[in-house]
Design an enzyme around this catalytic site. Structure first.
Site: not given
Ligand code: FAD
Ligand code: NAD
Length: 466
Positions: A41-42, A143, A182-184, A186, A312, A444
């Site tokens: 995902t990342c 996963t 939340g984070v996504i 915003l 995750d 500074h």
């Molecule tokens: P993932 O990155 O989800 O990887 C899991 C992998 O497993 C995937 O590639 C999937 O295809 C594979 N997989 C699943 N099941 C199987 C299977 N059975 N066989 C083979 N492969 C499989 N986090 C931050 O810290 N900073 C950020 O700035 C940030 N920004 C984000 C922005 C967005 C839009 C999103 C959606 C998430 C963001 N995150 C951020 C969260 C971050 O992406 C996740 O916390 C992170 O990717 C989790 O890593 P992971 O290795 O647990 O899983």
């Molecule tokens: P989030 O948990 O950050 O935010 C979800 C928001 O949706 C919360 O504020 C929650 O109160 C609200 N919500 C929940 N149910 C609702 C409803 N029925 N109606 C209206 N609002 C509702 O989740 P996200 O923004 O989807 O991000 C998912 C995950 O991905 C987070 O756990 C985050 O840590 C990770 N992520 C991290 C970053 C980063 O580190 N910069 C960036 C993007 C995503």
């Protein structure tokens, strides 16, 4: 059949880092990924592409709002080329995922493309172009997660979308409705607001980024309102409907009145859920929690003793760097070492501008614990560096133990806070007091001076520049 010391299922930041550390420790390692690119995902649809679009849109925003003040005249109209912006984002993603291919080769890790499913606790079937089976003494499940949805929303992935689609839109929405402040919501909301979309945020709780310190929510809300986001807190969404090119969101506000919002796109960003589809965990004796996470003990070991799970798909913050720490932790545990993770010191960052970053306890948590604490806060606008770059929003807040002065939490919002937070993590890892920070020289003019000043304010209420 190929045999391994460790097989890693999933190649996100948890999985690929775990695989590298296993290989470094001399274990024969395989990694299984169902998609054709590594990085999870990342790298593919998360951290990296979202930051690429945040950066591009930030440049545009600066160009139209600040260049003139800086004395930079650009003849003609400054326009967004969305196609190019998305193409650049994809190029960054491709380069980054390609880097993981290189790291796998460099560390002699065997990469399998296909869905990994347990046959039993030591055998994994990989269904890709061909179906094969491998044997692994230990397995690390990494996963990851997928976007959550509300039960009544039908995601059509065209106009009612998740973050994955929002990262590759073909047009700038006229009016983007974001469900979940939340984070996504915003970060991606800010991307499209900067590009000219009207953006309405609909949040269930009474504040945005509700898990962070309330002071940060308040300041970010102020900045977003100034940028003409429509912010609707305490709204319970009850339906999302698409009619042609229109999306209609209905919600109940705090008073229980129905509110109707019409837009052309709706981003559903209400959290993410652990992903275990197709893994066949039960065949290996791996139990799930009632929230669908893989159940693990303090060693991140599942109910099958040779199988571990990280990132995750297990409890805790869904963050890339948390997944990475856990990847290293499990690799070292399998190798017989005794690693440690301090979960309290995993920083959280929101990459909006101003950036929001935090580590340790929030004021709300300290109050709930009944802890006696003191607060030192310093506004960014009092810094010369902030005025020089016209980034005056935000503050640094340090929470310290009232008796010992030990730093318990650091919460900041402002330019470059995503990077500034590292100082707070180091300080807290070494159990520094606020006075320790206040007596260290900070260059500074830099934004880091706000940390020193907040520490001075926390120590003896003696900030120098306010
Ligand atoms: P993932 O990155 O989800 O990887 C899991 C992998 O497993 C995937 O590639 C999937 O295809 C594979 N997989 C699943 N099941 C199987 C299977 N059975 N066989 C083979 N492969 C499989 N986090 C931050 O810290 N900073 C950020 O700035 C940030 N920004 C984000 C922005 C967005 C839009 C999103 C959606 C998430 C963001 N995150 C951020 C969260 C971050 O992406 C996740 O916390 C992170 O990717 C989790 O890593 P992971 O290795 O647990 O899983
Ligand atoms: P989030 O948990 O950050 O935010 C979800 C928001 O949706 C919360 O504020 C929650 O109160 C609200 N919500 C929940 N149910 C609702 C409803 N029925 N109606 C209206 N609002 C509702 O989740 P996200 O923004 O989807 O991000 C998912 C995950 O991905 C987070 O756990 C985050 O840590 C990770 N992520 C991290 C970053 C980063 O580190 N910069 C960036 C993007 C995503």
């Amino acid at each position: 059949m190929s045999k391994y010391d460790v097989a890693v299922i999933g190649s996100g930041p948890g999985g690929y880092v775990a695989a590298i550390r296993c290989a470094q420790l001399g274990m024969k390692t395989a990694i299984i990924e169902k998609y054709s690119t590594l990085g999870g995902t990342c790298l593919n649809v998360g951290c990296i592409p979202s930051k690429a679009l945040l950066d591009s849109s930030h440049h545009y925003d600066d160009a139209i709002k600040h260049f003139e003040t800086h004395g930079i005249d650009i003849p003609g109209e400054i326009k967004v080329n969305l196609k190019q912006m998305i193409a650049r984002k994809q190029a960054v993603v491709d380069q980054t995922t390609g880097g993981i291919d290189f790291l796998m080769k460099k560390n002699n890790i065997d990469v399998y493309e296909g869905v990994g499913a347990f046959k039993d606790a030591t055998h994994i079937t990989i269904s890709g172009k061909k179906t094969i089976e491998i044997e692994a003494k230990n397995t690390i499940i990494a996963t990851g997660s997928k976007p959550s949805n509300l039960p009544f929303i039908k995601l059509d992935k065209e106009r009612i979308i998740t973050s994955t689609e929002a990262l590759k839109l073909k047009e700038i929405p006229k009016h983007l409705i974001v469900i979940g402040g939340g984070v996504i919501g915003l970060e991606l909301g800010q991307v499209y607001r900067r590009l000219g979309a009207e953006v309405t945020v609909v949040e269930y709780m009474d504040r945005i980024i509700p898990t962070m310190d309330a002071g940060l929510s308040k300041e970010l809300n102020k900045v977003f309102k100034k940028a003409k986001f429509k912010m609707n807190m305490s709204h319970k969404v009850k339906s999302v409907e698409r009619k042609g090119k229109e999306v209609i969101v209905k919600a109940d506000n705090k008073k229980g009145e129905e509110v109707e919002i019409k837009g052309d796109y709706c981003l559903v960003s209400v959290g993410r859920r652990p992903y275990t589809d197709g893994l066949n965990a039960e065949a290996a004796g791996v139990k799930l929690t009632d929230r669908g996470q893989i159940e693990v003990n303090e060693h991140l070991q599942t109910s099958a003793s040779n199988i571990y799970a990280i990132g995750d798909v297990v409890k805790g913050a869904m963050l890339a760097h948390k997944a990475e720490e856990e990847g290293v932790f499990v690799a070292e545990t399998i190798a017989g070492q005794k690693p440690h993770i301090n979960y309290n010191l995993i920083p959280g960052v929101v990459y909006t501008w101003p950036e929001v970053a935090a580590v340790g306890k929030t004021e709300e948590e300290l109050k709930a614990e009944g802890k006696d604490y003191k607060v030192g806060q310093f506004p960014m606008r009092a810094l010369g560096r902030a005025r020089a770059s016209m980034d005056i929003d935000g503050f640094v807040k340090i929470l310290a133990d009232k008796t010992t002065d030990e730093i318990l939490g650091v919460h900041m919002i402002g330019a470059r806070c995503a990077d500034l937070i590292a100082e707070a993590v180091v300080a807290m890892e070494f159990r520094a007091s606020a006075e320790d920070i206040s007596r260290m020289s900070h260059a500074h003019p830099t934004f880091t001076e706000a940390i020193k000043e907040a520490a001075l304010a926390a120590t003896e209420d003696r900030a120098l520049h306010i």
